[in-house]
Scaffold this motif. Structure first.
Motif, PDB file in Angstrom:
ATOM      1  N   PRO A 108      71.969 -34.278   5.661  1.00  0.00           N
ATOM      2  CA  PRO A 108      72.826 -34.366   4.468  1.00  0.00           C
ATOM      3  C   PRO A 108      73.825 -33.218   4.377  1.00  0.00           C
ATOM      4  O   PRO A 108      75.003 -33.431   4.057  1.00  0.00           O
ATOM      5  CB  PRO A 108      71.819 -34.327   3.308  1.00  0.00           C
ATOM      6  CG  PRO A 108      70.551 -34.849   3.896  1.00  0.00           C
ATOM      7  CD  PRO A 108      70.536 -34.312   5.300  1.00  0.00           C
ATOM      8  N   GLN A 109      73.370 -31.992   4.672  1.00  0.00           N
ATOM      9  CA  GLN A 109      74.275 -30.842   4.630  1.00  0.00           C
ATOM     10  C   GLN A 109      75.348 -30.937   5.723  1.00  0.00           C
ATOM     11  O   GLN A 109      76.506 -30.576   5.511  1.00  0.00           O
ATOM     12  CB  GLN A 109      73.480 -29.545   4.789  1.00  0.00           C
ATOM     13  CG  GLN A 109      72.551 -29.225   3.628  1.00  0.00           C
ATOM     14  CD  GLN A 109      71.242 -30.010   3.656  1.00  0.00           C
ATOM     15  OE1 GLN A 109      70.893 -30.603   4.670  1.00  0.00           O
ATOM     16  NE2 GLN A 109      70.539 -30.012   2.529  1.00  0.00           N
ATOM     17  N   ASP A 110      74.952 -31.463   6.890  1.00  0.00           N
ATOM     18  CA  ASP A 110      75.908 -31.609   7.989  1.00  0.00           C
ATOM     19  C   ASP A 110      76.981 -32.650   7.656  1.00  0.00           C
ATOM     20  O   ASP A 110      78.151 -32.486   8.022  1.00  0.00           O
ATOM     21  CB  ASP A 110      75.183 -32.002   9.269  1.00  0.00           C
ATOM     22  CG  ASP A 110      74.341 -30.873   9.842  1.00  0.00           C
ATOM     23  OD1 ASP A 110      74.533 -29.720   9.416  1.00  0.00           O
ATOM     24  OD2 ASP A 110      73.495 -31.149  10.715  1.00  0.00           O
ATOM     25  N   VAL A 111      76.587 -33.723   6.957  1.00  0.00           N
ATOM     26  CA  VAL A 111      77.569 -34.730   6.540  1.00  0.00           C
ATOM     27  C   VAL A 111      78.600 -34.104   5.601  1.00  0.00           C
ATOM     28  O   VAL A 111      79.809 -34.306   5.743  1.00  0.00           O
ATOM     29  CB  VAL A 111      76.874 -35.928   5.857  1.00  0.00           C
ATOM     30  CG1 VAL A 111      77.914 -36.871   5.236  1.00  0.00           C
ATOM     31  CG2 VAL A 111      76.017 -36.697   6.857  1.00  0.00           C
ATOM     32  N   VAL A 150      90.910 -28.382  13.745  1.00  0.00           N
ATOM     33  CA  VAL A 150      92.266 -28.591  14.250  1.00  0.00           C
ATOM     34  C   VAL A 150      92.178 -29.482  15.490  1.00  0.00           C
ATOM     35  O   VAL A 150      91.418 -29.173  16.411  1.00  0.00           O
ATOM     36  CB  VAL A 150      92.933 -27.245  14.615  1.00  0.00           C
ATOM     37  CG1 VAL A 150      94.345 -27.479  15.131  1.00  0.00           C
ATOM     38  CG2 VAL A 150      92.941 -26.298  13.414  1.00  0.00           C
ATOM     39  N   PRO A 151      92.925 -30.606  15.516  1.00  0.00           N
ATOM     40  CA  PRO A 151      93.842 -31.043  14.460  1.00  0.00           C
ATOM     41  C   PRO A 151      93.102 -31.742  13.320  1.00  0.00           C
ATOM     42  O   PRO A 151      92.045 -32.321  13.526  1.00  0.00           O
ATOM     43  CB  PRO A 151      94.739 -32.048  15.194  1.00  0.00           C
ATOM     44  CG  PRO A 151      93.849 -32.633  16.251  1.00  0.00           C
ATOM     45  CD  PRO A 151      92.956 -31.506  16.697  1.00  0.00           C
ATOM     46  N   ARG A 152      93.689 -31.631  12.134  1.00  0.00           N
ATOM     47  CA  ARG A 152      93.214 -32.426  11.003  1.00  0.00           C
ATOM     48  C   ARG A 152      94.277 -33.475  10.720  1.00  0.00           C
ATOM     49  O   ARG A 152      95.428 -33.161  10.463  1.00  0.00           O
ATOM     50  CB  ARG A 152      92.995 -31.568   9.756  1.00  0.00           C
ATOM     51  CG  ARG A 152      92.376 -32.369   8.607  1.00  0.00           C
ATOM     52  CD  ARG A 152      92.072 -31.494   7.405  1.00  0.00           C
ATOM     53  NE  ARG A 152      93.262 -31.155   6.639  1.00  0.00           N
ATOM     54  CZ  ARG A 152      93.821 -31.962   5.732  1.00  0.00           C
ATOM     55  NH1 ARG A 152      93.312 -33.168   5.510  1.00  0.00           N
ATOM     56  NH2 ARG A 152      94.886 -31.572   5.058  1.00  0.00           N
ATOM     57  N   ALA A 153      93.885 -34.733  10.794  1.00  0.00           N
ATOM     58  CA  ALA A 153      94.841 -35.823  10.647  1.00  0.00           C
ATOM     59  C   ALA A 153      95.382 -35.881   9.226  1.00  0.00           C
ATOM     60  O   ALA A 153      94.704 -35.495   8.265  1.00  0.00           O
ATOM     61  CB  ALA A 153      94.173 -37.144  11.001  1.00  0.00           C
ATOM     62  N   LEU A 207      87.136 -32.683   7.554  1.00  0.00           N
ATOM     63  CA  LEU A 207      88.056 -33.817   7.659  1.00  0.00           C
ATOM     64  C   LEU A 207      89.029 -33.889   6.491  1.00  0.00           C
ATOM     65  O   LEU A 207      90.145 -34.384   6.634  1.00  0.00           O
ATOM     66  CB  LEU A 207      87.270 -35.132   7.760  1.00  0.00           C
ATOM     67  CG  LEU A 207      86.513 -35.362   9.069  1.00  0.00           C
ATOM     68  CD1 LEU A 207      85.604 -36.580   8.948  1.00  0.00           C
ATOM     69  CD2 LEU A 207      87.475 -35.540  10.235  1.00  0.00           C
ATOM     70  N   SER A 208      88.608 -33.394   5.328  1.00  0.00           N
ATOM     71  CA  SER A 208      89.450 -33.468   4.129  1.00  0.00           C
ATOM     72  C   SER A 208      90.290 -32.211   3.921  1.00  0.00           C
ATOM     73  O   SER A 208      91.106 -32.149   2.983  1.00  0.00           O
ATOM     74  CB  SER A 208      88.572 -33.704   2.900  1.00  0.00           C
ATOM     75  OG  SER A 208      87.704 -32.597   2.685  1.00  0.00           O
ATOM     76  N   GLY A 209      90.092 -31.195   4.740  1.00  0.00           N
ATOM     77  CA  GLY A 209      90.807 -29.934   4.557  1.00  0.00           C
ATOM     78  C   GLY A 209      90.191 -29.037   3.517  1.00  0.00           C
ATOM     79  O   GLY A 209      90.819 -28.077   3.047  1.00  0.00           O
ATOM     80  N   ASN A 210      88.938 -29.326   3.151  1.00  0.00           N
ATOM     81  CA  ASN A 210      88.210 -28.514   2.165  1.00  0.00           C
ATOM     82  C   ASN A 210      86.963 -27.935   2.816  1.00  0.00           C
ATOM     83  O   ASN A 210      85.831 -28.246   2.436  1.00  0.00           O
ATOM     84  CB  ASN A 210      87.844 -29.369   0.952  1.00  0.00           C
ATOM     85  CG  ASN A 210      89.059 -29.938   0.257  1.00  0.00           C
ATOM     86  OD1 ASN A 210      89.927 -29.195  -0.192  1.00  0.00           O
ATOM     87  ND2 ASN A 210      89.140 -31.260   0.182  1.00  0.00           N
ATOM     88  N   SER A 211      87.162 -27.109   3.809  1.00  0.00           N
ATOM     89  CA  SER A 211      86.057 -26.586   4.604  1.00  0.00           C
ATOM     90  C   SER A 211      85.043 -25.838   3.732  1.00  0.00           C
ATOM     91  O   SER A 211      85.399 -25.077   2.835  1.00  0.00           O
ATOM     92  CB  SER A 211      86.584 -25.650   5.687  1.00  0.00           C
ATOM     93  OG  SER A 211      85.513 -25.057   6.382  1.00  0.00           O
ATOM     94  N   ARG A 212      83.773 -26.073   4.035  1.00  0.00           N
ATOM     95  CA  ARG A 212      82.689 -25.372   3.358  1.00  0.00           C
ATOM     96  C   ARG A 212      82.330 -24.069   4.068  1.00  0.00           C
ATOM     97  O   ARG A 212      81.481 -23.323   3.574  1.00  0.00           O
ATOM     98  CB  ARG A 212      81.457 -26.283   3.277  1.00  0.00           C
ATOM     99  CG  ARG A 212      81.656 -27.471   2.332  1.00  0.00           C
ATOM    100  CD  ARG A 212      80.522 -28.484   2.440  1.00  0.00           C
ATOM    101  NE  ARG A 212      80.647 -29.491   1.385  1.00  0.00           N
ATOM    102  CZ  ARG A 212      79.935 -29.527   0.266  1.00  0.00           C
ATOM    103  NH1 ARG A 212      79.027 -28.594   0.038  1.00  0.00           N
ATOM    104  NH2 ARG A 212      80.117 -30.474  -0.636  1.00  0.00           N
ATOM    105  N   ALA A 214      84.450 -33.300  13.787  1.00  0.00           N
ATOM    106  CA  ALA A 214      85.673 -33.310  12.987  1.00  0.00           C
ATOM    107  C   ALA A 214      86.903 -33.158  13.878  1.00  0.00           C
ATOM    108  O   ALA A 214      87.937 -33.813  13.655  1.00  0.00           O
ATOM    109  CB  ALA A 214      85.630 -32.198  11.944  1.00  0.00           C
ATOM    110  N   GLU A 215      86.803 -32.307  14.887  1.00  0.00           N
ATOM    111  CA  GLU A 215      87.932 -32.136  15.812  1.00  0.00           C
ATOM    112  C   GLU A 215      88.182 -33.413  16.611  1.00  0.00           C
ATOM    113  O   GLU A 215      89.334 -33.834  16.797  1.00  0.00           O
ATOM    114  CB  GLU A 215      87.640 -30.968  16.762  1.00  0.00           C
ATOM    115  CG  GLU A 215      87.648 -29.610  16.071  1.00  0.00           C
ATOM    116  CD  GLU A 215      87.099 -28.511  16.957  1.00  0.00           C
ATOM    117  OE1 GLU A 215      87.362 -27.337  16.643  1.00  0.00           O
ATOM    118  OE2 GLU A 215      86.391 -28.817  17.946  1.00  0.00           O
TER     119      GLU A 215
END
Length: 335
Positions: free
Chosen positions: A132-135, A154-157, A142-147, A89-90
């Motif tokens: 599947p869980q990792d996806v 960071v950074p998140r585009a 990436l969406s700013g909705n961290s699980r 993600a980073e």
């Protein structure tokens, strides 16, 4: 409508060339794709393969992006079980921040290597089980909705990094359908389950925030040239080299003549290896167009991702240009 076209660049290191040569060839190929109307160019994560230079996939994407203008670039794919979702993600948040609107992220669960290399990557053999869980974890970053409470990438585009599920079996098809993500099938080297997998994906697809309707990308190999004989010669040379790479792996110092390679390809083991590239378009632009249109229709593919395999970069670039031009002409005729 003819399918959209994209490129899978294997970043191959030809005999007598260096990894740096390969990177410059990747730039040349992406520039050719850009001026020829292709949708995207993807690079695959492979490790411990002396003829493939795309192991640091995100770094290569950044280099090519800096040397092109607008074509989409991405991973086809990142082998997610080799990495933590946060690190990917980073990396891709950084790429999207630097090159907004141009970055894709295809995800696979294979090791992209042999067993020894898998251990060197510090990968647990069971890590594919949590794919599947990792996806979903990666999607959250990436969406700013961290699980993961208190953890963000960071950074998140600001823009979206679209996810694609890659596969060569029903597992990937079912997962992509369940998550409502585009599905890319690796039929350029693993053709057997193509039709069954795409049918399952379309039947079971559930719309998502990213995708309202199913979207299939199918892989194929291409050798396009001015004449059929020239294209056939390019194919013969490239597939002999590919066969050498397979049978020489781990056997340094051993070489094989063309006659020995041809004899191997005629053997039962060789025929199995040859069958991996079953979906290969060879010939003039007109012949390649007919093959690709039939292939896309049979595979129910919205997009084709093409691996142009000619050994010389000049021939690969020309194959990209000829294929792009003839398919663009076909699309214009339909319109």
């Amino acid at each position: 409508m003819p399918p959209a076209l994209s490129i899978l660049d294997l970043a191959s290191i030809a005999p007598g060339q260096t990894a740096r040569d390969s990177f410059e060839n990747s730039v040349a190929l992406a520039r050719a794709a850009e001026r020829s109307g292709y949708e995207r160019v993807w690079y695959a994560e492979h490790h411990n393969m002396g003829s493939i230079a795309s192991s640091a996939t995100s770094v290569l994407i950044g280099y090519v992006a800096a040397n092109t203008d607008n074509i989409r670039l991405g991973a086809g794919g990142i082998m997610l079980p080799n990495h933590s979702p946060l690190v990917i993600a980073e990396q891709f948040g950084t790429l999207e921040t630097l090159f907004p609107g141009r970055i894709d992220l295809g995800l696979g669960r294979a090791p992209g290597s042999d067993q020894n290399t898998m251990r060197a990557l510090r990968r647990n053999p069971s890590s594919a089980d949590t794919f599947p869980q990792d996806v979903l974890e990666l999607q959250g970053y990436l969406s700013g909705n961290s699980r993961i409470p208190g953890v963000k990438a960071v950074p998140r585009a600001e823009g979206i990094v679209p996810l694609y599920i890659l596969g060569s079996s029903l597992f990937g098809a079912q997962l992509a359908a369940q998550l409502g993500l585009p599905y890319a099938f690796a039929s350029h080297f693993a053709p057997d389950a193509l039709h069954q997998a795409t049918a399952v994906y379309r039947e079971r697809f559930q719309p998502s925030e990213q995708l309202a309707e199913p979207y299939v990308i199918a892989g194929a190999n291409v050798f396009a040239a001015e004449s059929h004989d020239e294209a056939q010669e390019q194919k013969t040379i490239a597939y002999r080299a590919r066969t050498r790479a397979f049978i020489k792996r781990g056997a340094a110092g051993i070489d094989y003549t063309d006659d020995e390679i041809d004899a191997f390809l005629a053997s039962p083991n060789g025929r199995h290896l040859a069958s991996m590239t079953q979906y290969t378009a060879v010939g003039t632009p007109t012949e390649v167009r007919a093959y690709l249109e039939d292939f896309a229709s049979s595979a129910q593919a919205d997009e084709l991702i093409l691996a142009h395999h000619a050994t010389r970069i000049e021939d690969r670039v020309r194959s990209v240009e000829l294929t792009g031009a003839v398919m663009e002409a076909a699309a214009a005729t339909v319109e």
